[in-house]
Design a protein around this motif. Structure first.
Motif, PDB file in Angstrom:
ATOM      1  N   UNK A  58      79.729  22.637  61.193  1.00 34.09           N
ATOM      2  CA  UNK A  58      80.866  23.036  62.034  1.00 34.09           C
ATOM      3  C   UNK A  58      81.972  21.995  62.134  1.00 34.09           C
ATOM      4  N   UNK A  59      81.634  20.714  61.944  1.00 29.50           N
ATOM      5  CA  UNK A  59      82.640  19.657  62.092  1.00 29.50           C
ATOM      6  C   UNK A  59      83.130  19.124  60.752  1.00 29.50           C
ATOM      7  N   UNK A  60      82.641  19.683  59.648  1.00 27.92           N
ATOM      8  CA  UNK A  60      83.007  19.198  58.310  1.00 27.92           C
ATOM      9  C   UNK A  60      84.476  19.497  58.031  1.00 27.92           C
ATOM     10  N   UNK A 508      73.476  16.989  58.272  1.00 26.51           N
ATOM     11  CA  UNK A 508      74.633  17.797  58.664  1.00 26.51           C
ATOM     12  C   UNK A 508      75.393  17.185  59.833  1.00 26.51           C
ATOM     13  N   UNK A 509      74.677  16.618  60.798  1.00 25.41           N
ATOM     14  CA  UNK A 509      75.337  16.067  61.982  1.00 25.41           C
ATOM     15  C   UNK A 509      76.144  14.802  61.665  1.00 25.41           C
ATOM     16  N   UNK A 510      75.897  14.201  60.479  1.00 23.83           N
ATOM     17  CA  UNK A 510      76.633  12.996  60.089  1.00 23.83           C
ATOM     18  C   UNK A 510      77.745  13.287  59.085  1.00 23.83           C
ATOM     19  N   UNK A 511      77.929  14.530  58.713  1.00 18.99           N
ATOM     20  CA  UNK A 511      78.934  14.877  57.697  1.00 18.99           C
ATOM     21  C   UNK A 511      80.309  15.055  58.324  1.00 18.99           C
ATOM     22  N   UNK A 512      81.131  14.010  58.201  1.00 21.36           N
ATOM     23  CA  UNK A 512      82.508  14.177  58.680  1.00 21.36           C
ATOM     24  C   UNK A 512      83.300  15.030  57.705  1.00 21.36           C
ATOM     25  N   UNK A 513      83.128  14.781  56.392  1.00 16.02           N
ATOM     26  CA  UNK A 513      83.860  15.573  55.425  1.00 16.02           C
ATOM     27  C   UNK A 513      84.107  14.842  54.121  1.00 16.02           C
ATOM     28  N   UNK A 514      84.782  15.529  53.216  1.00 14.55           N
ATOM     29  CA  UNK A 514      85.147  14.989  51.902  1.00 14.55           C
ATOM     30  C   UNK A 514      86.644  15.202  51.694  1.00 14.55           C
ATOM     31  N   UNK A 515      87.332  14.138  51.331  1.00 12.99           N
ATOM     32  CA  UNK A 515      88.762  14.195  51.033  1.00 12.99           C
ATOM     33  C   UNK A 515      88.989  13.853  49.569  1.00 12.99           C
TER      34      UNK A 515
END
Length: 558
Positions: A58-60, A508-515
């Motif tokens: 949800x926060x990715x 999943x709870x540590x996945x900020x995202x990919x840029x």
């Protein structure tokens, strides 16, 4: 499946009125070229961000690194970004050098346009970056700590070139080779029982005296005919004598003698020597002290190097290291506070500290000491010390939103696993000083031939920190403009591999995202990866095989 194409030919039989008395159709078919069929498959993919499984992540945030002008212009890049990504990161325009002008004032005109554009589109903005050594207005910062110059009233003078009483920890003009350790005495153990002194230890008698050396650096380099005076308080635990040499840079020997041979005893004495620079000494900017013949502790205090000015010179008053530290600390606070307050309504995450770790010494911080710096380089850590990041995080937390996510960002963590470990150790140090680091960002400027085992190992190391983990600047260079289909497929598989390893090892709870860093391939004259075909879209904004495999990786991320 390839479609069948039909072509019809109308055959008309001429009549007196040139009408068609009869028509027939000749049918034939051919297979669609494979390249066209493959491209149609890629073009059939949906927009990238639709493949992110939001229920499990949800926060990715799927991000793109672009320039301010590309986004605020409203052109094809903005439209592409708005359709495919959740977040954008500016390559340059939110950095110190872009915002702070030569008079110290802040120019937020570009950022105002950017904030307005992102608010309208709904794309979030990631703050990049608050404390870095590059892309700084270094001229302004260096001007703040420059010496005070009092014009001469005439007459001969001895002008200070360099000096140190060692009451602060700044030894930027002092260097030793690997056989000498450098430290300070305790307070009260300096010359005549006052303050501190520099303590050098040569632990063994060397075959050559130059195998253990102290270097004192200064500028500008000496020229033939100039007069210099060296003065310093010295002692050693046992009687010792040591010659001096002239070096161009530390270790770059020029002449066997500079300020003569020095003798020291266990009692403090003052050594003073004047010289006129010979032709053999000209162009030197380093005094080398050869300490290798005696195994002992050497002590130096109140070192001054002065240059004779026969017509009188300006009085140069250098700021002390402590004064410089206070000035730079004040300006770090000014910069971070103004930037955070301006962006707080829209920006909820920041790279607070960027690229802190040294490549050659991955458990140590980068430094500009002893290097020729670019015009926009300014190493905050050289003035604020190891706690510069502690202070940067404190200020970001103070002036930003209470729930902002604050990151440390660095590169080559997958290439050099020791650097990854060194960064993690530094994050632990920052937190030991009372400041919270929310996340670690790994840039990942890699190639189609990068070590896959290292990539997996890096994600495992980062996951073990429990921090938010962000891939902050992902691109995968093919490395040549003469690209083949095999290379493009290899690039596509590497893009998917990165996503696969990220989702495999980062909870999943540590996945900020990919840029991804840039949405399209760089032009041949670009300053970044020129002609290396690194992106998901080509230079004409056509989707590449990498687009499809990257989307597949996102789609499989649960």
């Amino acid at each position: 499946m390839n479609k069948l194409y039909k072509m019809a030919m109308l055959f008309c039989t001429a009549a007196a009125v040139w009408s068609c008395a009869n028509d027939s159709v000749l049918d034939f078919e051919y297979a669609k070229p494979e390249s066209i069929a493959n491209q149609e498959k890629i073009d059939a993919y949906k927009d990238l961000k639709t493949y992110v499984g939001r229920s499990g992540n949800p926060d990715f945030k799927l991000g793109a690194g672009i320039s301010l002008s590309e986004y605020v212009s409203g052109g094809i890049v903005k439209r592409l970004v708005d359709r495919n990504f959740d977040e954008i990161t500016m390559g340059y325009e939110m950095k110190h050098g872009a915002v702070v002008k030569n008079d110290g004032m802040f120019d937020f005109s570009g950022i105002d346009k950017l904030l307005a554009a992102t608010q309208q589109s709904g794309v979030t903005l990631f703050g990049h970056t608050l404390c870095w050594h590059a892309n700084q207005n270094a001229a302004y910062l260096k001007g703040l700590i420059a010496p005070v110059i009092i014009p001469s009233t005439g007459g001969p003078s001895w002008d200070l070139v360099t000096g140190n009483d060692f009451e602060s920890d700044n030894t930027s003009n002092y260097q030793v080779n690997s056989n000498v350790t450098m430290a300070y005495t305790a307070a009260g153990e300096g010359a005549n029982g006052v303050g501190r002194a520099l303590k050098l230890t040569n632990a063994a008698v060397r075959a050559n005296d130059w195998e253990a050396q102290l270097f004192i650096k200064f500028s500008p380099a000496v020229q033939a005919g100039e007069k210099y005076q060296l003065s310093m308080d010295i002692r050693s635990d046992v009687n010792a004598s040591y010659p001096t040499q002239a070096h161009v840079t530390p270790g770059a020997y020029k002449h066997w003698d500079f300020f003569g041979t020095i003798s020291s005893t266990p009692t403090w004495t003052t050594y003073t020597k004047e010289i006129t620079v010979s032709a053999e000494q000209a162009t030197c900017g380093v005094i080398a002290f050869n300490l290798g013949k005696t195994a002992t502790n050497y002590y130096f205090d109140n070192i001054t190097l002065k240059k004779y000015n026969p017509t009188g010179g300006s009085t140069i008053i250098e700021k002390t290291p402590e004064e410089k530290k206070n000035i730079i600390n004040q300006n770090l606070e000014k910069w971070i506070s103004e930037m955070m307050k301006k962006c707080a309504p829209a920006v909820k995450a920041w790279d607070v500290v960027n690229e802190p770790m040294d490549d050659g010494k991955p458990y140590e911080l980068k430094t500009g000491i002893g290097k020729t710096l670019a015009a926009d380089e300014f190493f905050w850590q050289d003035y604020l010390g190891k706690d510069y990041a502690v202070e940067a995080f404190r200020l970001a937390r103070k002036y930003g939103n209470p729930t902002d996510k604050l990151f440390v960002n660095d590169y080559n963590l997958e290439y050099n696993l020791d650097k990854c470990k060194g960064l993690i150790t530094y994050v632990e140090y920052i937190e030991s000083k009372g400041q919270k680091v929310d996340g670690i960002a790994t840039q990942m400027h890699i190639s189609i031939n990068s070590n896959k085992e290292n990539i997996a190992a890096m994600f495992q190391l980062l996951a073990a920190t429990g921090k938010l983990i962000k891939v902050s600047e992902l691109d995968i260079a093919v490395g040549t403009a003469d690209v083949t289909e095999t290379m493009l497929q290899k690039q596509a598989e590497m893009y998917k591999y990165v996503v696969d390893m990220y989702s495999k090892y980062i909870p999943a709870k540590q996945r900020y995202g990919i840029t991804v860093w840039g949405v399209s391939d760089s032009k041949k004259d670009s300053s970044w990866l020129p002609g290396e075909k690194q992106a998901l879209w080509d230079i004409q904004f056509t989707r590449k095989p990498a687009y499809a495999r990257f989307a597949d990786g996102l789609n499989e991320m649960k």
